[in-house]
Enzyme design. Sequence first.
Site, mmCIF file in Angstrom:
data_model
loop_
_atom_site.group_PDB
_atom_site.id
_atom_site.type_symbol
_atom_site.label_atom_id
_atom_site.label_comp_id
_atom_site.label_asym_id
_atom_site.label_seq_id
_atom_site.Cartn_x
_atom_site.Cartn_y
_atom_site.Cartn_z
ATOM 1 N N HIS A 9 -7.088 1.274 -6.853
ATOM 2 C CA HIS A 9 -7.394 0.509 -5.639
ATOM 3 C C HIS A 9 -8.078 -0.791 -6.077
ATOM 4 C CE1 HIS A 9 -7.844 -0.396 -1.567
ATOM 5 N NE2 HIS A 9 -8.565 0.600 -1.121
ATOM 6 N N ARG A 20 -13.618 -7.570 1.367
ATOM 7 C CA ARG A 20 -12.180 -7.348 1.176
ATOM 8 C C ARG A 20 -11.416 -8.614 1.555
ATOM 9 N NH1 ARG A 20 -9.927 -2.222 1.282
ATOM 10 N NH2 ARG A 20 -7.972 -3.357 0.959
ATOM 11 N N CYS A 71 -16.154 2.739 0.025
ATOM 12 C CA CYS A 71 -14.987 1.945 0.417
ATOM 13 C C CYS A 71 -14.535 2.231 1.842
ATOM 14 C CB CYS A 71 -13.848 2.158 -0.573
ATOM 15 S SG CYS A 71 -13.205 3.845 -0.614
ATOM 16 N N ARG A 129 0.881 -1.173 0.000
ATOM 17 C CA ARG A 129 0.000 0.000 0.000
ATOM 18 C C ARG A 129 0.915 1.218 0.000
ATOM 19 N NH1 ARG A 129 -5.430 0.818 1.836
ATOM 20 N NH2 ARG A 129 -5.825 2.828 2.854
ATOM 21 N N GLN A 139 -9.983 -3.256 -3.601
ATOM 22 C CA GLN A 139 -11.261 -2.724 -3.142
ATOM 23 C C GLN A 139 -12.347 -2.952 -4.185
ATOM 24 O OE1 GLN A 139 -12.231 -1.004 -0.055
ATOM 25 N NE2 GLN A 139 -14.121 -1.701 -1.021
ATOM 26 N N ASP A 199 -17.018 8.148 -2.642
ATOM 27 C CA ASP A 199 -15.786 8.045 -1.865
ATOM 28 C C ASP A 199 -15.486 9.424 -1.296
ATOM 29 O OD1 ASP A 199 -13.412 7.073 -0.799
ATOM 30 O OD2 ASP A 199 -12.282 7.236 -2.664
#
Length: 309
Positions: A127, A294, A266, A100, A130, A226
Amino acid sequence: MRHFLRDDDLTPREQTAVLEMTATLRADRFALRPLDGPRSVAVIFDKPTLRTQVSFVTAIVELGGYPMVVDGNLAKIGVRESISDVANVLGRQMTAIVWRTHAQSRIEEMAAVAGVPVINALTDSYHPCQVLADLATVAQHRGGVGALAGQTLAYVGDGSNNMAHSYLLGGATAGMHVRIGCPGIFVPDPRIVADATARAAQTGGSVTVLDDRDQTLAGADVVATDTWVSMGREDEAAQREAPFVPFRLDAGGMALAAPDAIVLHCLPAYRGKEVTAEVLDGPQSVIWDEAENRLHAQKAILAFLLDNV
């Protein structure tokens, strides 16, 4: 050597296989044990994390492995020593690497050298883990993976962020009709739009970028948003808010979507900013299924990559 650095690293057929495996692992969390030994997986965090750390650590353990969690702020990869040197060290000891980090170029350099599968656990550009979880959530609520094609996914908010980019690529790969609704100064990278459009042409999906929230939401089967302020841009919060207010996801916006539309976010969410509490905590929200998925989706992508080394 296969990696998962962006959503379209999976072909449509491969994405379907990973999503079907996700459903299998949701039903039986210990159905696969490719990391028995235990084999170690490096999990590196350069950015703040909650769901990513919890889900990847749990995933690796439940696959039979050992998660070697590395604090990127202590390791200072690319500062204290080069990315390629770190990749050579990790590749000789780890079965896979999960990272990450910030620039997409960093994880691409890691993948080029490591010699083991590398998974993007979030970069500034994408991402993909996700969005795999998000697609698994839609499939969970729509009757299976085969029902994804033809669904309209409407994302409203920052069109230039990693979630918008991954929705474009991942949604197009699934054969969905992906709409991105955003202010004109926060649009997706045109190169990613072009890549998503090309993938949609293969799958029967489509890609549309709009500057009007209501048009974006009209008749949508899946609605997503988001945060307006991505990690590392907190100092821009004040000036970024005004352009996004017209794209807030509220009850009025949801009334424009399909009556049975589901809501994705998310997380972390800022109620009253990008989404109102009545929407996020309402009956159409599936955010807790999404967060749980996830775990299952990341187990599936790990198992897939280890099976295709």
